[in-house]
Design an enzyme around this catalytic site. Structure first.
Site, PDB file in Angstrom:
ATOM      1  N   MET A 139       5.823  49.640  43.125  1.00  0.00           N
ATOM      2  CA  MET A 139       6.473  50.813  43.726  1.00  0.00           C
ATOM      3  C   MET A 139       6.433  52.059  42.844  1.00  0.00           C
ATOM      4  O   MET A 139       7.334  52.881  42.901  1.00  0.00           O
ATOM      5  CB  MET A 139       7.922  50.473  44.105  1.00  0.00           C
ATOM      6  CG  MET A 139       8.045  49.338  45.109  1.00  0.00           C
ATOM      7  SD  MET A 139       7.126  49.612  46.622  1.00  0.00           S
ATOM      8  CE  MET A 139       8.217  50.762  47.440  1.00  0.00           C
ATOM      9  N   ASP A 187      -1.820  55.606  49.054  1.00  0.00           N
ATOM     10  CA  ASP A 187      -2.310  54.810  50.184  1.00  0.00           C
ATOM     11  C   ASP A 187      -3.607  55.365  50.761  1.00  0.00           C
ATOM     12  O   ASP A 187      -3.796  55.425  51.991  1.00  0.00           O
ATOM     13  CB  ASP A 187      -1.229  54.682  51.272  1.00  0.00           C
ATOM     14  CG  ASP A 187      -0.002  53.960  50.755  1.00  0.00           C
ATOM     15  OD1 ASP A 187      -0.172  53.043  49.931  1.00  0.00           O
ATOM     16  OD2 ASP A 187       1.114  54.317  51.141  1.00  0.00           O
ATOM     17  N   GLY A 214       7.263  39.742  45.580  1.00  0.00           N
ATOM     18  CA  GLY A 214       6.064  39.041  45.129  1.00  0.00           C
ATOM     19  C   GLY A 214       5.500  38.024  46.096  1.00  0.00           C
ATOM     20  O   GLY A 214       4.851  37.074  45.674  1.00  0.00           O
ATOM     21  N   SER A 215       5.701  38.242  47.408  1.00  0.00           N
ATOM     22  CA  SER A 215       5.117  37.249  48.326  1.00  0.00           C
ATOM     23  C   SER A 215       3.593  37.381  48.385  1.00  0.00           C
ATOM     24  O   SER A 215       2.883  36.387  48.552  1.00  0.00           O
ATOM     25  CB  SER A 215       5.744  37.351  49.717  1.00  0.00           C
ATOM     26  OG  SER A 215       5.340  38.515  50.379  1.00  0.00           O
ATOM     27  N   ASN A 258      -5.203  47.756  46.635  1.00  0.00           N
ATOM     28  CA  ASN A 258      -3.810  47.762  47.071  1.00  0.00           C
ATOM     29  C   ASN A 258      -3.731  47.155  48.464  1.00  0.00           C
ATOM     30  O   ASN A 258      -4.696  47.215  49.224  1.00  0.00           O
ATOM     31  CB  ASN A 258      -3.311  49.212  47.114  1.00  0.00           C
ATOM     32  CG  ASN A 258      -1.869  49.321  47.567  1.00  0.00           C
ATOM     33  OD1 ASN A 258      -1.007  48.546  47.151  1.00  0.00           O
ATOM     34  ND2 ASN A 258      -1.588  50.280  48.445  1.00  0.00           N
ATOM     35  N   ARG A 262       5.252  59.602  32.702  1.00  0.00           N
ATOM     36  CA  ARG A 262       4.316  58.742  33.421  1.00  0.00           C
ATOM     37  C   ARG A 262       3.082  58.398  32.595  1.00  0.00           C
ATOM     38  O   ARG A 262       2.585  57.283  32.625  1.00  0.00           O
ATOM     39  CB  ARG A 262       3.896  59.422  34.727  1.00  0.00           C
ATOM     40  CG  ARG A 262       2.983  58.553  35.550  1.00  0.00           C
ATOM     41  CD  ARG A 262       3.034  58.931  36.991  1.00  0.00           C
ATOM     42  NE  ARG A 262       2.130  60.035  37.251  1.00  0.00           N
ATOM     43  CZ  ARG A 262       1.925  60.542  38.458  1.00  0.00           C
ATOM     44  NH1 ARG A 262       2.560  60.056  39.506  1.00  0.00           N
ATOM     45  NH2 ARG A 262       1.091  61.527  38.624  1.00  0.00           N
ATOM     46  N   GLU A 301      -0.846  39.732  55.905  1.00  0.00           N
ATOM     47  CA  GLU A 301      -1.107  40.227  54.538  1.00  0.00           C
ATOM     48  C   GLU A 301      -1.482  39.070  53.614  1.00  0.00           C
ATOM     49  O   GLU A 301      -2.370  39.190  52.779  1.00  0.00           O
ATOM     50  CB  GLU A 301       0.139  40.927  53.966  1.00  0.00           C
ATOM     51  CG  GLU A 301       0.483  42.233  54.634  1.00  0.00           C
ATOM     52  CD  GLU A 301       1.643  42.939  53.933  1.00  0.00           C
ATOM     53  OE1 GLU A 301       1.706  42.944  52.698  1.00  0.00           O
ATOM     54  OE2 GLU A 301       2.504  43.490  54.652  1.00  0.00           O
ATOM     55  N   HIS A 335      -1.430  47.481  51.956  1.00  0.00           N
ATOM     56  CA  HIS A 335      -0.453  48.381  52.577  1.00  0.00           C
ATOM     57  C   HIS A 335      -0.162  47.875  53.994  1.00  0.00           C
ATOM     58  O   HIS A 335      -1.086  47.522  54.727  1.00  0.00           O
ATOM     59  CB  HIS A 335      -1.020  49.803  52.625  1.00  0.00           C
ATOM     60  CG  HIS A 335      -0.066  50.776  53.222  1.00  0.00           C
ATOM     61  ND1 HIS A 335       1.030  51.256  52.531  1.00  0.00           N
ATOM     62  CD2 HIS A 335      -0.014  51.333  54.456  1.00  0.00           C
ATOM     63  CE1 HIS A 335       1.707  52.074  53.317  1.00  0.00           C
ATOM     64  NE2 HIS A 335       1.098  52.139  54.492  1.00  0.00           N
ATOM     65  N   LEU A 393       0.684  55.936  40.911  1.00  0.00           N
ATOM     66  CA  LEU A 393      -0.134  55.983  39.691  1.00  0.00           C
ATOM     67  C   LEU A 393      -0.887  57.307  39.612  1.00  0.00           C
ATOM     68  O   LEU A 393      -1.425  57.789  40.610  1.00  0.00           O
ATOM     69  CB  LEU A 393      -1.108  54.804  39.686  1.00  0.00           C
ATOM     70  CG  LEU A 393      -0.407  53.441  39.552  1.00  0.00           C
ATOM     71  CD1 LEU A 393      -1.338  52.308  39.960  1.00  0.00           C
ATOM     72  CD2 LEU A 393       0.123  53.229  38.139  1.00  0.00           C
TER      73      LEU A 393
END
Ligand code: GRF
Length: 224
Positions: free
Chosen positions: A96, A151, A18-19, A113, A71, A180, A115, A99
């Protein structure tokens, strides 16, 4: 009198450390940030990011994918929680789970997102090891809208860092991660301020924003 727009409500999905979530928490605390975090969801109950959210007084929810028959059911629960919290933008931050197309379709243009590579190079896992092994001189990170393929999706922002001689995975990961933490809040701000449009599957930033971002992300010595 100017009518103030209510802040965009973010739903942050995590699975671990969670950074990046922390970078968003710190950003939304700043005065006049145009977004707030309405909910943090983790699919892992022991994700360290949950603690960060709790410390910041942000509601959290654990939705464990293993507790669902499949799912589809898991993603319905995610969707439900996000909607109940009034979320307008979903931010994947080290989430992780892949979806499915149905969930991605429901959140089209409303899910982003981050990446740790310069997409489309190195989608998937182990990006830093692969970039080093390939002898890349630069790596970086990408914030993009989420499309059904892993991605993939229109790039909102990308930032570059050098790969230095002798770098190992950890050294490169740390250099990319620092970037990031700047890039993700910046992308959220741009979206919340309505400064990014998707045209023909690409993100177009308004002129002033594009220039400001270029200047901010320029490598030392690089002319913008
Ligand atoms: C980051 O490197 C992010 O780019 C990737 O997963 C990692 C998550 O790290 N998608 P953290 O949990 O935000 O610290």
């Amino acid at each position: 009198m100017a009518v103030l727009k209510p802040p965009l409500k973010l739903g942050v999905l995590i699975s671990g450390r969670g950074s990046n979530l922390q970078a968003l928490i710190d950003a939304v605390r700043a005065e006049a940030f145009p977004a707030e975090i309405a909910l943090v969801i983790s699919n892992k109950k022991d994700a360290a990011g949950l603690q960060r959210a709790a410390e910041a007084g942000i509601p959290t929810k654990v939705i464990d994918h293993k507790a669902f028959a499949g799912r589809e059911a898991f993603e319905l629960a995610l969707d439900d929680a996000l909607r109940q919290a009034g979320v307008g933008l979903v931010c994947l931050a080290g989430f992780m789970r892949v979806l499915g197309a149905a969930f991605v379709g429901k959140w089209q243009d409303k899910m982003i997102n981050i990446h740790p590579s310069l997409l489309p190079a190195y989608p998937g896992l182990d990006t830093h090891r692969r970039a080093i092994e390939a002898g890349e001189k630069y790596s970086g990170c990408t914030v993009h809208f989420v499309w059904p393929e892993v991605d993939a999706g229109p790039v909102i922002l990308q930032g570059k860092v050098p790969v230095r001689p002798g770098d190992n995975e950890d050294a490169l990961a740390a250099r990319v991660l620092e970037l990031e933490h700047k890039l993700y809040p910046l992308a959220v701000r741009i979206i919340a301020e309505g400064k990014a449009r998707i045209v023909d599957g690409r993100v177009v930033l308004d002129d002033a924003t594009g220039k400001a971002v270029q200047a901010l992300l320029a490598l030392p010595g690089q002319k913008v």
